[in-house]
Design a protein around this motif. Structure first.
Motif, short mmCIF file in Angstrom:
data_model
loop_
_atom_site.label_atom_id
_atom_site.label_comp_id
_atom_site.label_asym_id
_atom_site.label_seq_id
_atom_site.Cartn_x
_atom_site.Cartn_y
_atom_site.Cartn_z
N ILE A 18 0.84 -1.18 0.20
CA ILE A 18 0.31 -0.01 -0.06
C ILE A 18 0.65 0.78 -0.10
CG2 ILE A 18 -1.77 1.40 1.36
CD1 ILE A 18 -2.88 -1.13 2.38
N ASN A 19 2.18 1.32 0.55
CA ASN A 19 3.47 2.13 0.79
C ASN A 19 3.15 2.81 -0.59
OD1 ASN A 19 2.98 3.63 3.55
ND2 ASN A 19 4.37 1.86 3.89
N ASP A 20 3.40 1.47 -1.53
CA ASP A 20 4.30 1.74 -2.59
C ASP A 20 3.13 2.39 -4.17
OD1 ASP A 20 6.61 0.98 -1.39
OD2 ASP A 20 6.76 -1.33 -2.53
N CYS A 21 1.71 1.95 -3.37
CA CYS A 21 1.07 2.37 -4.16
C CYS A 21 0.31 4.07 -4.67
CB CYS A 21 0.13 1.90 -3.98
SG CYS A 21 -0.15 0.34 -5.00
N LYS A 22 0.11 4.07 -5.47
CA LYS A 22 0.02 6.38 -5.19
C LYS A 22 -1.65 6.43 -5.60
CE LYS A 22 3.56 6.85 -2.88
NZ LYS A 22 3.49 7.54 -1.36
N VAL A 23 -2.28 5.71 -6.09
CA VAL A 23 -3.77 4.98 -7.00
C VAL A 23 -4.92 4.17 -6.59
CG1 VAL A 23 -4.13 5.37 -8.62
CG2 VAL A 23 -2.61 6.67 -9.21
N ILE A 24 -5.21 4.50 -5.73
CA ILE A 24 -6.42 3.30 -5.89
C ILE A 24 -7.39 3.58 -6.06
CG2 ILE A 24 -7.53 5.01 -4.41
CD1 ILE A 24 -8.20 1.98 -2.54
N HIS A 25 -7.82 3.28 -7.71
CA HIS A 25 -8.94 2.73 -8.82
C HIS A 25 -10.49 2.35 -7.88
CE1 HIS A 25 -5.23 2.37 -10.83
NE2 HIS A 25 -6.01 2.66 -11.35
N LEU A 26 -11.37 3.30 -7.93
CA LEU A 26 -12.36 2.86 -7.26
C LEU A 26 -13.36 3.08 -8.44
CD1 LEU A 26 -13.21 3.01 -4.75
CD2 LEU A 26 -13.99 4.77 -4.61
N ALA A 27 -14.25 1.45 -7.76
CA ALA A 27 -15.39 1.66 -8.41
C ALA A 27 -16.61 1.41 -7.88
CB ALA A 27 -14.88 -0.46 -9.63
N MET A 28 -17.27 1.65 -9.03
CA MET A 28 -19.05 1.60 -8.41
C MET A 28 -19.51 1.61 -9.24
SD MET A 28 -17.73 6.34 -7.53
CE MET A 28 -16.60 6.19 -8.21
N TYR A 35 -18.86 1.99 -13.31
CA TYR A 35 -18.09 3.69 -13.24
C TYR A 35 -16.46 3.55 -12.41
CZ TYR A 35 -17.34 8.68 -13.13
OH TYR A 35 -17.17 10.09 -13.02
N LEU A 36 -15.82 3.72 -13.24
CA LEU A 36 -15.01 3.25 -12.03
C LEU A 36 -13.42 4.22 -12.62
CD1 LEU A 36 -12.54 1.18 -10.93
CD2 LEU A 36 -12.11 1.02 -13.83
N LEU A 37 -12.73 5.17 -11.14
CA LEU A 37 -12.13 6.03 -11.53
C LEU A 37 -10.50 5.87 -10.61
CD1 LEU A 37 -14.16 8.92 -10.04
CD2 LEU A 37 -13.10 8.54 -12.65
N PRO A 38 -9.50 6.38 -11.09
CA PRO A 38 -8.70 6.44 -10.67
C PRO A 38 -8.01 7.88 -9.38
CG PRO A 38 -8.08 7.63 -12.31
CD PRO A 38 -9.47 7.00 -12.45
N LEU A 39 -8.12 6.91 -8.25
CA LEU A 39 -7.95 8.52 -7.13
C LEU A 39 -6.37 8.20 -6.24
CD1 LEU A 39 -11.66 8.16 -5.84
CD2 LEU A 39 -10.65 9.82 -7.26
N CYS A 54 -10.12 9.52 0.64
CA CYS A 54 -9.89 10.56 -0.49
C CYS A 54 -10.45 11.44 -0.97
CB CYS A 54 -10.47 9.74 -1.54
SG CYS A 54 -9.77 7.81 -2.43
N HIS A 55 -10.40 12.71 -1.39
CA HIS A 55 -10.46 14.08 -1.95
C HIS A 55 -11.42 14.06 -3.40
CE1 HIS A 55 -6.80 15.62 -3.23
NE2 HIS A 55 -7.39 16.38 -3.28
N SER A 56 -11.93 15.23 -2.84
CA SER A 56 -12.79 15.23 -4.45
C SER A 56 -13.39 16.92 -3.94
CB SER A 56 -13.48 14.39 -4.91
OG SER A 56 -14.57 15.14 -4.15
N VAL A 72 -18.16 0.02 -2.70
CA VAL A 72 -17.49 0.03 -4.18
C VAL A 72 -16.51 -1.32 -3.96
CG1 VAL A 72 -17.58 2.39 -3.37
CG2 VAL A 72 -15.92 1.24 -1.79
N ALA A 73 -15.78 -1.55 -4.95
CA ALA A 73 -15.00 -2.12 -5.01
C ALA A 73 -13.49 -0.77 -5.62
CB ALA A 73 -14.55 -3.61 -5.99
N PHE A 74 -12.07 -1.65 -4.97
CA PHE A 74 -11.12 -1.20 -5.04
C PHE A 74 -9.96 -1.39 -5.43
CE2 PHE A 74 -11.10 -2.09 0.12
CZ PHE A 74 -9.75 -2.16 -0.59
N GLU A 75 -9.26 -1.36 -5.88
CA GLU A 75 -7.48 -1.74 -6.20
C GLU A 75 -6.59 -1.10 -6.34
OE1 GLU A 75 -4.38 -3.52 -9.90
OE2 GLU A 75 -6.05 -1.37 -9.47
N MET A 76 -4.94 -1.44 -6.04
CA MET A 76 -4.30 -0.73 -6.06
C MET A 76 -2.97 -1.82 -6.60
SD MET A 76 -3.18 -0.13 -2.06
CE MET A 76 -5.20 0.54 -1.87
N ASP A 77 -2.23 -1.16 -7.14
CA ASP A 77 -1.20 -1.61 -7.72
C ASP A 77 0.26 -1.22 -8.22
OD1 ASP A 77 -0.40 -1.52 -11.13
OD2 ASP A 77 -2.53 -1.46 -10.69
N CYS A 78 1.15 -2.64 -8.22
CA CYS A 78 2.84 -1.85 -7.84
C CYS A 78 3.87 -2.36 -8.58
CB CYS A 78 2.93 -0.51 -6.72
SG CYS A 78 3.06 -1.71 -5.08
#
Length: 159
Positions: A18-28, A35-39, A54-56, A72-78
């Motif tokens: 998680i520390n190495d990842c900087k983007v979470i992909h959030l599925a709604m 609808y999927l967004l990188p945040l 997350c903020h917006s 939601v579902a989420f994914e992050m990778d690195c």
């Protein structure tokens, strides 16, 4: 998980990913439509329970969807790198990832300020403190992980 040999269960290794990842992909889901967004995100882990912050802007499609359906579902990778071989069918890809499902909670007050600080800590390595006035300019929400799993494919020399 089909590839249990790649499953990561050690909490310290999950935190490292998680520390190495900087983007979470959030599925709604918006009225049946994905609808999927990188945040960008910050996070907290308390007794093995993860929250991703997350903020917006204070309005928009994402917020409309999350207010109607906070699941939601989420994914992050690195750590991505090609596992190259002379024969194309033997090639692969090294990675580390965290996936899961959860629900969104909108934050305010001290929790909102702490989430903004966590976001800056994760993204910029800084311990910024926010005022109520600053926090009023953005919406902040937490993705509370109901289920979370991690996996990785690492080079043999790293195992």
């Amino acid at each position: 998980m089909r590839r249990s040999d790649r499953e990561i269960t050690d909490l310290s290794e999950i935190l490292s990913i998680i520390n190495d990842c900087k983007v979470i992909h959030l599925a709604m889901v918006d009225d049946g439509e994905p609808y999927l967004l990188p945040l960008n995100f910050g996070y907290a882990c308390e007794d093995g329970a993860f929250s991703f912050f997350c903020h917006s802007a204070r309005e928009g499609r994402k917020l409309d969807i999350l207010r109607k359906n906070p699941t939601v579902a989420f994914e992050m990778d690195c750590r991505g790198a090609l596992d190259e071989h002379d024969v194309a069918c033997q090639c692969g890809y090294y990675f580390a990832s965290v996936t899961g499902v959860g629900h969104v909670e909108f934050l305010d007050g001290e929790e909102k300020l702490a989430a903004l600080t966590a976001l800056m800590r994760h993204m910029a390595g800084r311990e910024d403190q926010f005022t109520e006035q600053q926090a009023r300019t953005v919406e902040v929400f937490a993705v509370r992980a109901d289920k979370l799993s991690a996996k990785a494919k690492v080079p043999h020399s790293a195992q």
